[in-house]
Write an enzyme that holds these catalytic residues in place. Structure first.
Site, mmCIF file in Angstrom:
data_model
loop_
_atom_site.group_PDB
_atom_site.id
_atom_site.type_symbol
_atom_site.label_atom_id
_atom_site.label_comp_id
_atom_site.label_asym_id
_atom_site.label_seq_id
_atom_site.Cartn_x
_atom_site.Cartn_y
_atom_site.Cartn_z
ATOM 1 N N THR A 305 0.822 -1.209 0.000
ATOM 2 C CA THR A 305 0.000 0.000 0.000
ATOM 3 C C THR A 305 0.856 1.260 0.000
ATOM 4 O O THR A 305 0.555 2.229 -0.706
ATOM 5 C CB THR A 305 -0.939 0.018 1.221
ATOM 6 O OG1 THR A 305 -1.897 -1.029 1.084
ATOM 7 C CG2 THR A 305 -1.671 1.344 1.335
ATOM 8 N N HIS A 421 -9.252 -5.925 3.007
ATOM 9 C CA HIS A 421 -7.846 -6.193 3.311
ATOM 10 C C HIS A 421 -7.712 -7.605 3.863
ATOM 11 O O HIS A 421 -8.576 -8.074 4.600
ATOM 12 C CB HIS A 421 -7.332 -5.173 4.338
ATOM 13 C CG HIS A 421 -5.833 -5.133 4.476
ATOM 14 N ND1 HIS A 421 -5.100 -6.188 4.955
ATOM 15 C CD2 HIS A 421 -4.944 -4.148 4.195
ATOM 16 C CE1 HIS A 421 -3.816 -5.870 4.965
ATOM 17 N NE2 HIS A 421 -3.697 -4.639 4.497
ATOM 18 N N ASP A 480 -4.799 -0.666 -5.144
ATOM 19 C CA ASP A 480 -3.408 -0.413 -4.752
ATOM 20 C C ASP A 480 -2.478 -1.579 -5.037
ATOM 21 O O ASP A 480 -1.322 -1.383 -5.405
ATOM 22 C CB ASP A 480 -3.323 0.000 -3.277
ATOM 23 C CG ASP A 480 -3.846 -1.064 -2.317
ATOM 24 O OD1 ASP A 480 -4.653 -1.916 -2.749
ATOM 25 O OD2 ASP A 480 -3.465 -1.037 -1.136
#
Length: 688
Positions: A305, A421, A480
């Site tokens: 990230t 995530h 990302d």
């Protein structure tokens, strides 16, 4: 047979016998771990032999240190050394499982910046067999405690430990020589830590990494303006003109940059059990007012990230080890998007529902020139508001609108979502789609958190439309990094309905969304190949901000003259013609290996390889040498970090003062009437 057993036991009852047993057990254990826990891409008899050999010299060297110590202490030190190397091996098993890479000194030094909430992730990726790394230590301790092996306090002559050390050094020399023959430039040109471990072993890699980190520190101390000239000349010689048809079409618009955590391109239009996983993002992707890029790749390294943020807002590559935001974010000079746009009249703010220290954002953002950083302590907190790495996306985006409406316009606002995530956990009350059925726990929960993220995006876009902000804003979406690593090939193949999923497929799997949505924008799906390094030049051109003398390694994605070569952090690449993965070349269109290269193909590939290596190397020099301190583009003022604070009290006071002076915020233009009541969410946590 009994006599043989007695002889072996008698040998083990000597200090050298115990040392030999310790070395053999550690050697076998390490080799077993290499084969079962890492994916090192071993090919050919030479690499197979080196993988088997490489644990031995360093094991002899490390355990041999204990032989210099007298009496019983030598046994204790031998066990301690074995335990330390086992812990290091264990830590790398866990890290590799998630990140397909090995731990580095710079990453460990910055671990305090990324350790928040890691407990659940570690538990989620630990397998029972991982603890086999400690089996040899446990066995040796049991053998000593039960006195099956007796401690030999006889003092060794000094020649013996010296000889053993020399054997280890010679053995490593032979290992290194053979490795260099199979892989020339192993220690000077590699961008991939897997190569070092494959050829020299994990212990040797740790030494290599430490030396490299020390050299990097020295580079910064010794860098001067002449280094910057080399970088500047390369950038200027390879700069391409932006697409003039799109120059300035978003000038004066607010900019929302929405960070889609771990979101991969394959999710767009993907259905599970007849249900669209991301219907809202699908709609945006296909909108006539959206520029969508279907060959846009993440290019992150260990920083993941943090690397993505660095590329998106600086057009600089992440470092080969660690995260530049952690190692260099506090001290380096940057010329990032927030500072550039701030000097063109924009208010700049980042929003993140987690602790400000994560990835060292609270310091890095000052270096990048962010006016405001709305982190965890700006938001109302309740126990069920958070999951994994911060606030749940629906609650986070809704609560962020309170601060968005106070920002003087035009503004540049980055919103970092986190619910999608790893390890992809979601409480049952928020699950609105079933898990997939690959049987891989890492993969199967992915669609649930992605679907939740998509719902939160839909709610946020509805709020923009309800407030009329959709007419005044350009919204940029980007994924990302990958959500599913290359260590889950079988599950991914099943998920995508493929018979196989090899290294080539995994390289193509690194596509992530990049979409630019704006009312009246001439959109469509663009097939050009590009990556995160190209985001900033593209955005600046749309905003009409001059980008002719900046130090940026990307180029406008809409430029017809741009190169479509996409560099990966480890030196691999993808282009419309060729893909390079682990030293192998493939035809990008067919996925077939390219073995017998024509002279033209070889020339083309050599040019691509040279360009990738050059750009990665030069970008590294910019960061490790802090070279931007030696160059300031025309019209750009260096960021004074002392002028930035993210203290909640001071920031909110300054925000009110700035709004009072400019009278341009949403809130001010709405006669101080809040627009947050126009935000509608089905978040169950807010319905009570």
């Amino acid at each position: 047979m009994k006599n043989l057993g007695n002889k072996i036991r008698d040998r083990l009852n000597t200090k050298l016998g115990f040392f030999t047993l310790s070395v053999i057990l550690c050697w076998i254990k390490t080799y077993f771990i290499y084969l079962t826990k890492f994916n090192l891409g071993v090919k050919g008899n030479m690499q197979e032999f080196l993988l088997f050999l490489n644990p031995l010299p360093t094991t002899i060297l490390l355990l041999g240190i204990a032989l210099y110590i007298k009496g019983r202490k030598s046994y204790i030190y031998m066990l301690i050394i074995d335990l330390i190397t086992s812990i290091w091996l264990f830590a790398n098993i866990l890290y590799y499982r998630e990140f397909s890479d090995f731990l580095t000194l710079t990453l460990i030094k910055g671990s305090s910046s990324v350790s928040n909430n890691l407990g659940k992730s570690i538990l989620g990726i630990t397998h029972p067999t991982d603890f086999l790394v400690f089996l040899d230590v446990l066995l040796l301790i049991v053998l000593l405690l039960t006195k099956f092996i007796k401690i030999d306090v006889t003092r060794l002559t000094f020649k013996i430990p010296i000889s053993i050390t020399m054997i280890a050094v010679v053995g490593f020399g032979i290992n290194l020589t053979m490795a260099q023959q199979d892989r020339s430039g192993l220690l000077t040109r590699t961008f991939d830590n897997n190569y070092i471990v494959k050829y020299l072993g994990l212990n040797a890699y740790s030494v290599y990494d430490t030396v490299k980190a020390a050299k990097t520190s020295a580079v910064k101390a010794n860098a001067d303006s002449s280094d910057m000239k080399t970088v500047k000349n390369y950038i200027n010689n390879n700069r391409v003109a932006p697409n003039v048809q799109y120059t300035g079409i978003a000038k004066g618009k607010n900019v929302f940059v929405i960070h889609l955590e771990s979101f991969q391109q394959f999710l767009i239009d993907f259905k599970w059990d007849g249900q669209e996983v991301t219907p809202n993002i699908n709609k945006l992707y296909h909108s006539q007012n959206t520029l969508s890029f279907d060959n846009f790749f993440n290019q992150v390294g260990q920083g993941k990230t943090a690397d993505a943020e660095l590329m998106m807002e600086n057009s600089l590559f992440g470092l080969p080890e660690g995260a530049a935001m952690v190692t260099d974010g506090t001290s380096n000079t940057f010329q990032a998007a927030p500072a550039i746009l701030n000097q063109h009249g924009y208010t700049t703010a980042s929003f993140h529902g987690d602790v400000p220290s994560f990835w060292n954002r609270d310091n890095t953002y000052k270096s990048w020139g962010y006016d405001y950083f709305f982190s965890e302590n700006y938001y109302k907190q309740k126990k069920d508001y958070n999951i994994g790495y911060g606030m749940k996306d629906k609650i986070f985006l809704k609560d962020s609108t309170n601060y968005i409406q106070q920002l003087p316009q035009p503004f540049y606002a980055k919103l970092i979502t986190v619910t999608n995530h790893y390890p992809y956990m979601l409480d049952k009350k928020n699950q609105t789609i079933d898990k997939t059925d690959t049987g891989d726990s890492t993969v199967d929960g992915y669609v649930q958190t992605a679907h939740y993220l998509d719902q939160s995006i839909g709610e946020f876009m509805d709020w923009l439309k309800a407030t009329g902000m959709d007419k005044k804003s350009m919204v940029v979406f980007y994924g990302d990094h990958y959500g599913i690593s290359g260590n889950h090939k079988k599950a991914v193949a099943k998920l995508l309905g493929k018979k196989k999923f090899d290294d080539f497929d995994n390289a193509q799997f690194q596509r992530v969304p990049f979409m630019i949505h704006m009312d009246g924008l001439q959109g469509g799906i663009n097939h050009t190949y590009g990556g995160e390094i190209d985001a900033l030049p593209t955005i600046l051109n749309l905003l009409g901000v001059s980008n002719s003398d900046t130090i940026q390694f990307g180029s406008d994605l809409l430029s017809p003259q741009r190169s479509q070569l996409v560099a990966f952090r480890n030196g691999d690449f993808v282009s419309p013609q060729f893909t390079k993965v682990n030293g192998n070349y493939y035809d990008t269109k067919t996925g077939n290996p390219v073995k017998d290269l024509t002279s033209d193909q070889k020339k083309s590939i050599d040019q691509m390889t040279n360009r990738v290596d050059t750009e990665l190397s030069l970008s590294d020099k910019v960061i490790t040498g802090d070279l931007l301190r030696f160059y300031t583009p025309k019209g750009f003022a260096k960021v004074n970090k002392k002028n930035h604070t993210y203290s909640k009290t001071k920031s909110l006071k300054r925000l009110k003062e700035q709004d009072k002076k400019s009278k341009s915020s949403m809130l001010r233009q709405n006669n101080n009437k809040s627009s947050t009541d126009l935000y509608h969410t089905d978040a169950p946590e807010l319905s009570n």
